[in-house]
Design a protein around this motif. Structure first.
Motif, short mmCIF file in Angstrom:
data_model
loop_
_atom_site.label_atom_id
_atom_site.label_comp_id
_atom_site.label_asym_id
_atom_site.label_seq_id
_atom_site.Cartn_x
_atom_site.Cartn_y
_atom_site.Cartn_z
N UNK A 1 0.82 -1.21 0.00
CA UNK A 1 0.00 0.00 0.00
C UNK A 1 0.85 1.26 0.00
N UNK A 2 2.03 1.19 0.64
CA UNK A 2 2.86 2.38 0.80
C UNK A 2 4.13 2.35 -0.05
N UNK A 3 4.19 1.40 -0.98
CA UNK A 3 5.32 1.30 -1.93
C UNK A 3 6.66 1.24 -1.22
N UNK A 4 6.73 0.45 -0.17
CA UNK A 4 7.98 0.30 0.57
C UNK A 4 8.95 -0.60 -0.20
N UNK A 5 10.23 -0.32 -0.07
CA UNK A 5 11.25 -1.13 -0.72
C UNK A 5 11.34 -2.48 -0.02
N UNK A 6 11.26 -3.56 -0.79
CA UNK A 6 11.21 -4.91 -0.20
C UNK A 6 12.46 -5.22 0.61
N UNK A 7 13.62 -5.13 -0.02
CA UNK A 7 14.87 -5.53 0.64
C UNK A 7 15.20 -4.61 1.81
N UNK A 8 15.12 -3.31 1.59
CA UNK A 8 15.51 -2.37 2.63
C UNK A 8 14.57 -2.39 3.83
N UNK A 9 13.28 -2.66 3.59
CA UNK A 9 12.34 -2.72 4.70
C UNK A 9 12.67 -3.88 5.63
N UNK A 10 12.87 -5.05 5.06
CA UNK A 10 13.17 -6.20 5.90
C UNK A 10 14.53 -6.06 6.59
N UNK A 11 15.51 -5.49 5.88
CA UNK A 11 16.80 -5.29 6.52
C UNK A 11 16.69 -4.28 7.66
N UNK A 12 15.89 -3.24 7.46
CA UNK A 12 15.71 -2.23 8.49
C UNK A 12 15.05 -2.80 9.74
N UNK A 13 14.20 -3.81 9.57
CA UNK A 13 13.60 -4.46 10.73
C UNK A 13 14.68 -5.02 11.66
#
Length: 472
Positions: A358-370
């Motif tokens: 919904x918010x067009x988040x970057x797949x790789x960077x979002x999970x890494x940021x977690x």
């Protein structure tokens, strides 16, 4: 010749209708771009210090002793439509070799025409060779079953596509190049003798505990269910999941219009030839089930009771979606720090994915940021993320050391499309430094360093790659 490859050539001992003996076509001025020394050593290859000799061999100009070059026959469903004869139209299998780690094929791709070229030139241009080298080695570093890249060589000869482009050859290594389509072509021709010989070879090579075609089918299903779940976990889209591009070994094979996602969306498509989204990211689980149903159909003639075979095979196919979901849950659970996720965690995983979409988040960077506690910055609606995060934190409180699991499951680097395209453009201009830099960085995808931080950036608006193309 100092180069020595311990070929054994078991595939060449199969019935002759499975292949055509075929020498590579020499090229004018081969030059080595890259050679995978570590892989060569693992395969028992020796005498590979002479880069000029490597260029001659892996361009197809010189044939190693004990090699038995051939082009493999297969058929396939292409975008759901049956094609009764395909085959290696621009590839030559130099041979296979037996090692302590199993049997492996060594194949030249882009080495000239074969009986299966269908009026094509049998060549590859430089772009797809660099793409396959980078992506296949990146997938290996990510821990995903894949063919490997042994060498890349410029041919010194132009290739005519939409425009004139530099030619190249990639040498790839696979546990085998046996495809669903290899079984399909024999079943379609009602060649039971050939089909049985292929089945026995494949069992011996890949699934030696299988004693029946049903055992074999279940083993291939398990391998493919695991593979596709791993693709999904890194945002990978194969792009052309035809049955002739589906290896029964459970390896990723044929890196044509494949890509890794930047912004997450289930229906992401990059392949220029996938106009209806058949092979979109979120469709890949359904397609692999469909492909396994085609394999099952091809195995029916090997069973003594066809009606019972259909019943048993159908049950195995119908069980596959849940097997994929199980593998998907484990893969995405690990990305969230959950060592033993349950069905109840599906809502947590899907909640994050929906929010990312919904918010067009970057797949790789979002999970890494977690993994580092900074994922909120990936979202425009931070209130929604905070609400999800509270639920996730409560679940994490039941886990031991989830951060370590997350760091091992969420890569820092992937081969982003815009970076691969930049490497290709530099290579076309005879500059391979960007290729070597990206290749070296991708070898350690879970270990970020300051000098590779630029490679984690999503594309700027003017860098976005909207379509990827088949290597032909």
């Amino acid at each position: 010749m100092t180069l020595s490859i311990p070929f054994d050539n078991a595939y060449a001992r199969l019935p002759a209708q499975l292949f055509s003996l075929q020498m590579p076509t020499p090229v004018s001025a081969p030059r080595l771009i890259a050679f995978n020394h570590n892989l060569a050593a693992q395969l028992g290859i020796t005498g590979y210090d002479d880069s000029e000799e490597l260029a001659q061999v892996f361009a197809g100009n010189e044939t190693p002793a004990r090699a038995k070059p051939l082009a493999q026959l297969y058929a396939g469903h292409q975008f759901g439509h049956w094609n009764p004869q395909l085959g290696d139209g621009r590839a030559v299998l130099l041979g296979d070799l037996n090692t302590d780690q199993g049997r492996f094929d060594i194949q030249l791709k882009g080495s000239g025409p074969t009986p299966y070229s269908r009026n094509g030139d049998g060549r590859a241009w430089l772009g797809p060779v660099l793409r396959e080298y980078l992506l296949s080695e990146a997938m290996h570093a990510l821990g995903i079953p894949t063919t490997r890249a042994l060498a890349a060589v410029e041919t010194g000869q132009p290739v005519q596509r939409e425009k004139v482009l530099p030619g190249a050859v990639i040498t790839r290594v696979a546990a085998s190049h046996i495809r669903v389509g290899t079984f399909q072509v024999l079943a379609a021709r009602q060649d039971i003798e050939g089909l049985r010989a292929l089945f026995e070879h494949a069992v011996d090579r890949h699934y030696p505990t299988a004693t029946t075609p049903l055992d074999f089918l279940k083993a291939v299903i398990a391998a493919q269910a695991s593979l596709v779940a791993k693709w999904l976990s890194v945002g990978f889209i194969h792009g052309v999941m035809n049955t002739d591009n589906c290896a029964i070994s459970g390896e990723t094979i044929d890196y044509g219009p494949c890509a890794f996602m930047d912004n997450f969306h289930q229906m992401t498509v990059f392949s220029s030839i996938d106009r209806k989204g058949r092979y979109a990211y979120g469709n890949q689980p359904d397609i692999i089930v469909w492909n396994m149903a085609q394999l099952a159909t091809s195995l029916v003639p090997l069973m003594p009771d066809a009606d019972q075979a259909v019943t048993d095979f159908t049950a195995a196919i119908h069980a596959m979606p849940e097997l994929i979901r199980h593998n998907w849950r484990r893969a995405f659970g690990a990305k969230l720090g959950l060592a033993n996720p349950t069905e109840k965690d599906d809502a947590l995983i899907n909640g994050l994915l929906h929010m990312m979409s919904e918010q067009s988040a970057d797949f790789t960077n979002t999970f890494r940021a977690l993994s580092h506690g900074s994922a909120r910055d990936q979202f425009t609606d931070q209130a929604a993320y905070i609400s999800w995060h509270e639920t996730w934190e409560n679940r994490l409180n039941t886990m031991d050391n989830p951060e370590n699991l997350m760091r091992m499951s969420n890569p820092y680097l992937i081969p982003r499309n815009h970076q691969v395209e930049a490497v290709i453009q530099a290579g076309v201009n005879a500059d391979f430094a960007p290729f070597h830099r990206l290749h070296a960085a991708l070898a350690a995808p879970f270990q970020g360093t300051a000098d590779t931080s630029d490679l984690t950036a999503p594309p700027a608006e003017n860098e976005r790659v909207l379509a990827t193309f088949c290597g032909t």
